[in-house]
Scaffold this motif. Sequence first.
Motif, PDB file in Angstrom:
ATOM      1  N   VAL A 247       0.836  -1.195   0.000  1.00  0.00           N
ATOM      2  CA  VAL A 247       0.000   0.000   0.000  1.00  0.00           C
ATOM      3  C   VAL A 247       0.872   1.246   0.000  1.00  0.00           C
ATOM      4  CG1 VAL A 247      -1.779   1.256   1.279  1.00  0.00           C
ATOM      5  CG2 VAL A 247      -1.827  -1.247   1.203  1.00  0.00           C
TER       6      VAL A 247
ATOM      7  N   THR B 216      -8.940  -3.616   1.705  1.00  0.00           N
ATOM      8  CA  THR B 216      -8.350  -2.450   2.353  1.00  0.00           C
ATOM      9  C   THR B 216      -8.970  -1.185   1.786  1.00  0.00           C
ATOM     10  OG1 THR B 216      -6.282  -1.301   2.883  1.00  0.00           O
ATOM     11  CG2 THR B 216      -6.471  -2.260   0.691  1.00  0.00           C
ATOM     12  N   ASP B 217      -8.868  -0.105   2.569  1.00  0.00           N
ATOM     13  CA  ASP B 217      -9.261   1.219   2.083  1.00  0.00           C
ATOM     14  C   ASP B 217      -8.062   1.968   1.514  1.00  0.00           C
ATOM     15  OD1 ASP B 217     -11.899   0.876   2.882  1.00  0.00           O
ATOM     16  OD2 ASP B 217     -11.488   1.605   4.913  1.00  0.00           O
TER      17      ASP B 217
ATOM     18  N   VAL C  81      -3.303  -9.661   4.839  1.00  0.00           N
ATOM     19  CA  VAL C  81      -4.761  -9.632   4.732  1.00  0.00           C
ATOM     20  C   VAL C  81      -5.348 -11.033   4.651  1.00  0.00           C
ATOM     21  CG1 VAL C  81      -4.901  -7.341   3.679  1.00  0.00           C
ATOM     22  CG2 VAL C  81      -4.629  -9.346   2.210  1.00  0.00           C
TER      23      VAL C  81
ATOM     24  N   ARG D 194       0.859  -4.961   4.131  1.00  0.00           N
ATOM     25  CA  ARG D 194      -0.277  -5.307   4.993  1.00  0.00           C
ATOM     26  C   ARG D 194      -0.704  -6.754   4.745  1.00  0.00           C
ATOM     27  NH1 ARG D 194      -4.120   0.146   4.399  1.00  0.00           N
ATOM     28  NH2 ARG D 194      -2.508   1.647   5.107  1.00  0.00           N
TER      29      ARG D 194
END
Length: 404
Positions: free
Chosen positions: A119, A177-178, A130, A128
């Motif tokens: 990211v 994710t955002d 996930v 990240r």
Amino acid sequence: MQLKEFLETSYTAYHTAANVVKYLEANGFCRLAAGENWQLQTDGKYYVTRNGSSVIAFRLGSNKVFNICESHTDSPSFKIKGNKLAAGDVSRLNTETYGGAILYSFFDRPLKVVGRLLVETDNGVEERLVTSGYDVVIPSLAIHHNPTVNEGIAFNTQSDTLPLFSQSEQELYSTLTDGSVLDADLFVTPSAQAFNGGVNGEFLCSARLDNLTSVYASVNALVNCKPQCIAVAACLDNEEIGSGTRQGSPSFIDQVLNALSCALRLSENERLYARENGFVLSSDNGHASHPAHPEKYDVCNKTTLNGGVVIKHHVNYATDGLSSAIVKKLLKDNNIKYQDYYNRSNLRCGSTLGLSTARQLGMRVCDVGIAELAMHSACETCGTEDIAAMQSFMTAFLSSGILK
């Protein structure tokens, strides 16, 4: 660290490494950074990571000799090819095979989207880990439309094995994710719980037994051992695709041993001594004789579930008569059951990290494992007693002095 939970949550090599690190730190292991000057305490416990998917941990004994358990953190699955979906009435994830999976075993069962996202942040690229909050599935073609399916089927991995994703307009990354995703290493893997089979619960059935049982046993052995030598547990990525990466190759072990030798201020002769008198267990599961297919196995040597630690013999393995004899003596001295595996002469044999490790490190190596059925299936089967036997064996090995 409970075995079933470890099997169920170690979806990818990244999840496996994270679980291993969490367990090591809970047991007093300190993280070291590669490329820095290490300041080591005599009774210290340490670990190094690479790529978020490989972990090498060690403890120091009085003998400056390396005793190493190596295993691999990855398992066959499907790798997702980017964020774009295969369009249609139902969008599907675009995948390719990772390793040599038994493809049909992944159909019609719950699968997770798992791995790591890279990211973009103000400080650079952030990794990240996930795990999707939803399951996906690869549906079979109904028998009405494929009436000869039970006589055998060939799969087209670009069309037949793409998991159903959505009937909406959602993109994959946005469901995980955002953040602003630059790229990812995502996989589709089984999400079903591990369970005991057999009338007495004597079998353990789960995804990823190959090779998470070896990772589990080696890390627990390192935590519980009383090392006389330098005890090392090396958990490496990418064995299933040839160990050709910086996090999968035994060169990672080599680099850690070199850094460790520098920190201990070993001379060139002492470094040679540490390897020449050390030993490596290359631990990767082996094949149990399948009761429905005895014709697939050697006519004189039969390996069985709950038959004990498997010593693996073949030109594809690093085991020779001497390394096997040393291992057998240690097993006998600790009253641990063992059995020999020889491949049927007219069938191909798999390979492990063993030979490349022997070549890279110049050390004695023996290939070992536990026997299992349905290797590389979405649900593999092993014997519950064998996992305990392997952990006891590795604990005795990492607690041992110089093996002769």
